[in-house]
Scaffold this active site. Structure first.
Site, PDB file in Angstrom:
ATOM      1  N   GLU A 291      48.021  39.205  27.015  1.00 35.55           N
ATOM      2  CA  GLU A 291      48.327  40.358  26.188  1.00 35.55           C
ATOM      3  C   GLU A 291      49.759  40.470  25.663  1.00 35.55           C
ATOM      4  O   GLU A 291      50.105  41.009  24.659  1.00 35.55           O
ATOM      5  CB  GLU A 291      47.758  41.657  26.706  1.00 35.55           C
ATOM      6  CG  GLU A 291      46.957  42.631  25.882  1.00 35.55           C
ATOM      7  CD  GLU A 291      46.163  43.712  26.429  1.00 35.55           C
ATOM      8  OE1 GLU A 291      45.156  43.655  26.850  1.00 35.55           O
ATOM      9  OE2 GLU A 291      47.126  44.620  27.089  1.00 35.55           O
ATOM     10  N   HIS A 312      36.395  21.414  42.718  1.00 32.35           N
ATOM     11  CA  HIS A 312      35.074  20.953  42.740  1.00 32.35           C
ATOM     12  C   HIS A 312      34.232  21.338  41.304  1.00 32.35           C
ATOM     13  O   HIS A 312      33.266  20.998  41.276  1.00 32.35           O
ATOM     14  CB  HIS A 312      34.140  21.366  44.062  1.00 32.35           C
ATOM     15  CG  HIS A 312      34.868  20.891  45.171  1.00 32.35           C
ATOM     16  ND1 HIS A 312      34.487  19.718  45.798  1.00 32.35           N
ATOM     17  CD2 HIS A 312      35.719  21.307  45.959  1.00 32.35           C
ATOM     18  CE1 HIS A 312      35.126  19.508  47.067  1.00 32.35           C
ATOM     19  NE2 HIS A 312      36.227  20.570  46.921  1.00 32.35           N
ATOM     20  N   LYS A 426      37.329  46.786  18.481  1.00 37.94           N
ATOM     21  CA  LYS A 426      36.734  48.040  18.835  1.00 37.94           C
ATOM     22  C   LYS A 426      36.542  48.787  17.352  1.00 37.94           C
ATOM     23  O   LYS A 426      35.752  49.332  17.303  1.00 37.94           O
ATOM     24  CB  LYS A 426      38.158  48.998  19.464  1.00 37.94           C
ATOM     25  CG  LYS A 426      38.558  48.748  20.805  1.00 37.94           C
ATOM     26  CD  LYS A 426      39.428  49.574  21.332  1.00 37.94           C
ATOM     27  CE  LYS A 426      40.144  49.213  22.441  1.00 37.94           C
ATOM     28  NZ  LYS A 426      41.498  49.710  23.026  1.00 37.94           N
TER      29      LYS A 426
HETATM   30  O1  PA5 Z   1      47.139  46.859  28.498  1.00 33.88           O
HETATM   31  C1  PA5 Z   1      46.710  47.555  27.698  1.00 33.88           C
HETATM   32  O2  PA5 Z   1      47.395  48.383  27.010  1.00 33.88           O
HETATM   33  C2  PA5 Z   1      45.183  47.572  27.601  1.00 33.88           C
HETATM   34  O3  PA5 Z   1      44.700  46.541  28.310  1.00 33.88           O
HETATM   35  C3  PA5 Z   1      44.515  48.832  28.086  1.00 33.88           C
HETATM   36  O4  PA5 Z   1      45.031  49.131  29.480  1.00 33.88           O
HETATM   37  C4  PA5 Z   1      43.111  49.141  28.142  1.00 33.88           C
HETATM   38  O5  PA5 Z   1      42.528  48.732  26.774  1.00 33.88           O
HETATM   39  C5  PA5 Z   1      42.857  50.444  28.305  1.00 33.88           C
HETATM   40  O6  PA5 Z   1      43.168  51.389  27.864  1.00 33.88           O
HETATM   41  P1  PA5 Z   1      43.244  52.940  28.229  1.00 33.88           P
HETATM   42  O7  PA5 Z   1      43.998  52.929  29.472  1.00 33.88           O
HETATM   43  O8  PA5 Z   1      43.821  53.448  27.050  1.00 33.88           O
HETATM   44  O9  PA5 Z   1      41.966  53.330  28.490  1.00 33.88           O
END
Ligand code: PA5
Length: 454
Positions: A291, A312, A426
């Site tokens: 990310e 394996h 989303k």
């Molecule tokens: O790193 C990030 O920003 C995302 O992976 C969020 O943690 C994830 O989408 C969950 O978001 P939230 O904490 O707003 O529910």
């Protein structure tokens, strides 16, 4: 045994020139300044940098007290969250607990069962948890920074209804803990309206860098780990990796080497471990790097394997497949347990040559043998040596990889602290579910679906 992590890139030296390391060192210095002086892209989300020294002590005590309450009055804690609001806690719980922690008898004042929910949309998964907790006392920790993420929101609605039925609305209040933003989001509004005990996710710490905030610390403490020791490890790593010089800063060496290899066409990094308890640590690492770096059509694709298991299944590809990969091995130097291989009179299995050797000795030989095989096959190897699995070293490892990720992202030329791409799916999902505000997208998607079905 040293009391530090030791990063060793000697087995990748054949894949680059020394002058490339010297050349990148000035870029590393610039990245160091951008990160530490908070002048780089996304600097408003670099609160995690000083967290090990500057965390909120009062909130920390509140976390410890809540964790103790959970351990005293609950057999099971359900931790609801996804992505950065889930993976850090799971990494710690899996790494630091008994390998089969949820199979051992759990109960109040003993071992708390920890189940993670809200990280998928599977009905079978949630039903499975409900089957297990039927006659157990439970608490819930729901974690969401935005307070609006669909997966944890749905899971929370289901488990909230469950605890309200079991304990009444008043009783449920004593068993629901909310970790979210200090002022905004649906979860915050719900927590205020119902009077749930709440913990704050600092504004300047993004999801994937949040394991050392209440996001990770409450479930980790409830599992029985020592969060004080985790913070000590992170604080020592914070001091250790403050130095801008790549010659001595091993965290920066890792960040630099990744980029040197990437620039040479090594587009995939495989994080390998030889301890199954590190499986979720690798999942946490994948999110952190994926990310942070996968944007602007750039980035090293982070993948992970559990060895020797995956030798394996994936061993063939790593040995002889596309040569666009490099490997980073986490080597746990001292195993938590010692199992000695015995003698067999008949020796039909031919294993007597290993008599009196420990299983960990065999594991280490597998590591060394694999390392040389993969290097000979054209896969550069980086290695992080970790003295042992402990709360303290978990803290060090988290900080090592977080800081290296910030530096590496800047070397790559991206903002390592945003994640614009995760919103796209989303929007489509909300449009298809018929959420208001997404009408245009819905119309466009339905047209595409009809077109593809014709
Ligand atoms: O790193 C990030 O920003 C995302 O992976 C969020 O943690 C994830 O989408 C969950 O978001 P939230 O904490 O707003 O529910």
């Amino acid at each position: 045994m040293s009391n530090k992590l030791v990063f060793d890139y000697s087995k990748s030296c054949g894949f680059f020139e020394q002058c490339e390391l010297e050349k990148i060192s000035s870029e590393v210095k610039t990245a160091h300044e951008m990160l530490n002086q908070k002048s780089g892209a996304g600097s408003e989300y670099t609160g995690w940098l000083d967290l090990p020294h500057k965390y909120d002590r009062a909130e920390f005590e509140k976390i410890r007290e809540a964790a103790q309450r959970i351990r005293d009055n609950s057999d099971v804690l359900i931790v609801i969250g996804i992505g950065g609001s889930y993976l850090g806690a799971r990494a710690a719980v899996e790494m630091l607990s008994h390998p089969f922690y949820n199979c051992l008898p759990f109960g109040k004042g003993k071992r708390t069962g920890i189940f993670f929910a809200g990280n998928n949309l599977s009905s079978a998964y949630i039903k499975g948890i409900i089957d297990i907790i039927k006659d157990k006392d439970i608490s819930i920790n729901v974690i969401s920074k935005s307070g609006t993420t669909t997966e944890p929101a749905i899971a929370f609605r289901i488990f909230r209804e469950y605890v309200e039925k079991k304990y009444g609305r008043e009783g449920a209040r004593e068993r629901i803990y909310v970790t979210t933003d200090k002022s905004s989001g649906a979860l915050k509004r719900l927590a205020d309206a119902e009077g749930y005990e709440s913990f704050v996710i600092p504004d300047d710490v993004g999801g994937r860098y949040s394991v050392l905030t209440p996001v990770g610390l409450l479930p980790i403490a409830a599992s029985g780990a020592d969060i004080g020791k985790i913070m000590n490890g992170a604080a020592d790593a914070c001091d250790e990796y403050m130095n801008p010089d790549i010659k001595t800063n091993q965290c920066y060496q890792y960040a630099a080497l990744r980029n040197i290899l990437y620039r040479k066409g090594k587009l995939i990094e495989i994080l390998a471990n030889y301890e199954p308890s590190l499986h979720y640590f690798a999942e946490w690492w994948k999110q952190l790097y994926g990310e942070s770096e996968g944007k602007d059509n750039k980035g090293i694709y982070p993948s992970a394997v559990d060895f020797t298991t995956d030798l394996h299944s994936m061993g063939q590809f790593i040995q002889e497949g596309s040569r666009n990969i490099f490997e980073t091995v986490i080597n746990i130097e001292k195993s938590k347990q010692e199992i000695v291989i015995g003698r067999d009179k008949e020796d039909i299995d031919g294993l007597n040559y290993l008599e009196n050797k420990t299983l960990d000795f065999v594991n280490k030989k597998a590591l060394q043998g694999t390392l040389f095989a993969h290097v000979d096959g054209g896969v550069p190897n980086l290695m992080l040596n970790v003295p042992e699995i402990s709360d303290y070293y978990f803290g060090q490892m988290v900080y090592f990889f977080e800081k290296a990720c910030g530096i590496s992202g800047y070397l790559l030329g991206v903002n390592p602290f945003n994640q614009p791409g995760v919103e796209k799916y989303k929007r489509n999902m909300f449009a298809l579910l018929g959420k208001s505000g997404y009408e245009k997208e819905r119309e466009a998607l339905l047209k595409r679906i009809n077109f593809e079905q014709k």
